[in-house]
Each structure stands twice: as C-alpha cells, then as structure tokens.
Write an enzyme that holds these catalytic residues in place. Sequence first.
Site, mmCIF file in Angstrom:
data_model
loop_
_atom_site.group_PDB
_atom_site.id
_atom_site.type_symbol
_atom_site.label_atom_id
_atom_site.label_comp_id
_atom_site.label_asym_id
_atom_site.label_seq_id
_atom_site.Cartn_x
_atom_site.Cartn_y
_atom_site.Cartn_z
ATOM 1 N N HIS A 333 38.323 39.542 37.885
ATOM 2 C CA HIS A 333 37.381 38.271 38.214
ATOM 3 C C HIS A 333 36.366 38.291 37.460
ATOM 4 O O HIS A 333 35.904 39.312 36.808
ATOM 5 C CB HIS A 333 37.139 38.510 39.730
ATOM 6 C CG HIS A 333 36.421 37.244 40.238
ATOM 7 N ND1 HIS A 333 34.944 36.924 39.899
ATOM 8 C CD2 HIS A 333 36.885 36.121 40.772
ATOM 9 C CE1 HIS A 333 34.693 35.729 40.449
ATOM 10 N NE2 HIS A 333 35.805 35.141 41.104
ATOM 11 N N ASP A 392 42.670 34.375 44.377
ATOM 12 C CA ASP A 392 43.797 33.578 43.956
ATOM 13 C C ASP A 392 45.267 34.361 44.198
ATOM 14 O O ASP A 392 46.187 33.969 44.428
ATOM 15 C CB ASP A 392 43.941 33.119 42.664
ATOM 16 C CG ASP A 392 42.610 31.952 42.324
ATOM 17 O OD1 ASP A 392 42.731 31.505 43.193
ATOM 18 O OD2 ASP A 392 41.898 32.501 41.332
#
Length: 456
Positions: A333, A392
């Site tokens: 991320h 996600d």
Amino acid sequence: MDYLDQQEFESKMLNDLSHITLKKGPIDPEYYSRYEVKRGLRDLDGRGVLVGLTEIGEVHSYILDEGEIIPVPGRLIYRGYDITDLAKGFMEDGRFGFEETVYLLLFGELPDQKALKNFEQLLILNQKLPENFARDIILNAPSKDIMNGLARSVLALYTFDDNADDISIKNVLKQCIKLIASFPSLAVYSYQALTHYHGKQSLILHSPQPDLGLAENILYMLRPNRQYTELEAKLLDLALVLHAEHGGGNNSSFVTHVVTSTGTDTYSTMAAALGSLKGPRHGGANHKVIQMFENIKENVKDWEDDEEVKNYLSRILSRDAFDHSGLIYGIGHAVYSISDPRAVILKKYAAKLAHEKGLTNEFNLYDKVEKLAPHLIAESTKMYKVVSANVDYYSGFVYCMLNLPIEMFTPIFALARIAGWSAHRIEEIVNAGKIIRPAYKSVAPRQTYVPINKRG
C-alpha cells in the site's frame, strides 16, 4: 468523401497526430530533481506532500524517531475515532454501522439512538429517484461501464434540482444526503441496464425498501429473488464502513476539495470524484486480486502445499505467470506498511462468511498467500520495505462470496466513499479556502514563430 473513405482518413490522421504527440517523449526525469518537484505529490521517502488540513479522516502508519521513519501497525481514524473501535462497537451490538458512520463523517460526532433513528429516516425519504428517472436517464442509454453510468446519473440529477447551484451549507447537505441515499439505486439500476441491453439478460428492477438499511437494499435490489442472509448484509455493511473515508489525501477526496474550491455545484463535484475513483490505480484494484487468484487456483494443484504456492508466486513476480506485470495484487500500500487496519478487520469476518458459504479452502489460500508474498516480494525487489495485505486483498474475495458481479466492485466502493466525499466538500465550503491551484514549472524551450508558408 464516402463513409469508408472518411473512416480511413480519420484513422490515418489520428495515427499521424499520435506520432507527433509521442515523438517529443516524456519530460526528462532529471528536471524533477532539479526543480524539487514532488511527483504524485510524494516525497522521495513516500510521505505525502502536505497540501491541506482536515478534521474528517486520518491515516497513521509510522512514527518519527530522531528523523527516522519507523513503520507501525496501520490505523484509520474517522473524526478522531479509531475504525477498529467503531467496527467493534456496531458489530458486537449486532447492528448495521454504515448509516451511523455517515452521520459521524458529516457531523463530526456519534449520534445517540434518537439522532440515528431520525437520520436513518431522512435517508429513507431521499432514496426515491425523480419520476421516470430510471427509465429516461438510466435505461434509455445504458452505459457499458457502471461508474460512467453513475457519473452521468449524478450530472442528470442537476436538472431535477431547482437549487442546484446553491452552495449554502444547508442546501449542499441536502444534496449530499440525497446522493448518499440514492446511490444504491443509481448503481444497481445501471448494472441491470448493462446486463439487459448489453448482456441480453432479463431486466428486473426492485425498488428500495423503506424498512431496510443501505447495505440490505443493495443486496435486495441486486438479486432477482431479493434474498440474502443476515451475515451477508452485515459483511457488506462493514465493507461500506471501511471504504467510507481514507483521509483527505486519497485521490478522489483530493479531487473533491479541488473541484469544490472553484465554487461549482455538488453534482459536478461528485461526478469528478467518480471519474477519479473509476481509474484502476484508485478504485479498481480488487478486480485484479480476483483475477490473480483465479489464475493461481487454476495453476496450483495443491493449495495447501507452501512450496507449490511459493513457486507459483515467484513466477508471478518474475513476470512468467498471470498478467506478466510482476505484481502480486493486493499486497502493499502507498501508505500502510506493517498492516492495513481495513484488511485486518475484513479478514476476520471474511473467515466467518467463507465458513457459511463452504469456501474455507479458498479463504485458507488467501491466508497462505498473504503470509508468503511479503517475503517473496522483498527477495525479488531487494528492497526490504515491510509490505502487507491491503483492503483490496480481501474486499474482492468478500464481494465474490456475496455473489456481487465484478462490474459492481468499484461502484460499491463509490457507494461507500460518497460519505467521505460529502464530508470533504462541506469542509472545504465551511473553511472558505482559496481556489486550489497548484504550480507547474514549464521546461519547454522557447521557440521563434515561423509563418505558415515557411513551415514544413
């Protein structure tokens, strides 16, 4: 010029013009260092360039110790409240939490029971679309992309609002509540139009029910039989809460501030935010996670064999497998390193839904890849930055277990993030800031004008 000649002419012209556009090449990367330009508004160490102040959301992923960045487990904070505490509160109470979260983001405080009940009633009153809107706007010219359909529907709602350009706080709040409440219908109807007109499936439209919350109504309207389990609805509700806000620095929320600062209307602002979220670098990452795992399941015979799984992940990283990008999607991320709190929370409840659905083996595969991938990525890149699963990674798996079509993944993100966008729009108006106008340094060489008859 007949039609075929026109097509050939257009194609040739576009090819020639494309070559002209591309022949100059990209800007020399050295200029970015020379002029201290922060590409992507990021410092070299990955920290975001500070461009504003907000009281709505906060992302916390590191501490500074004598100037050194020390990664810590990620935290996501809504209006001062840790998302872990918020989720624990309503999940342990057996309640839905999205409406409460919307209230918190908009007004900066948690509602009591009476305030929450009244706010839920206000959302119910705003679920209904204008008369014949679904037929005339959504069904009349169905889009092949639901995010496009959502943006177009939002812009169309402008014409049904007698005070569309009024940017007083009361009116903007009214507009935002209307959009939050009607987004499920706009998205689901756009999906039904897509599958009917472009997929030749039956057209079935269900109206939202006044006794259901937003998450329940999404499942109710989306499924032909209108049936869903309590766990399914509560897990979708949790996913909406976790996607509702992510600090002012994410792309679509920043877009909301930028566009709002011009003084434009709410509908134009939200359409711009939708355009930002539609981009695969922002809102579409969970698609790739699902596609990657389908590929892994097809090529790994024994999902419980660490070595076989590890070997295939290594092939993905070396660009020999899957989409040859060299990426293990859902791992890593831009902000979080040790952990993404949204993934941590979602994983816990994803395990419960996987058990209910008889998909424990699939969940165990996700868990195994989550544990193996960071070490393999570190070895492959020779950059030993800590990486972990992001939201996600598990959200796509959850949406698959909920039988949500992949075309709805990013729209579901939008149904949640409209809460954060609304809060950021109102915050920008309240603070009455200057128009946001960043500076760009021109590095183009000066040129001497040449008369047209001497060019060539």
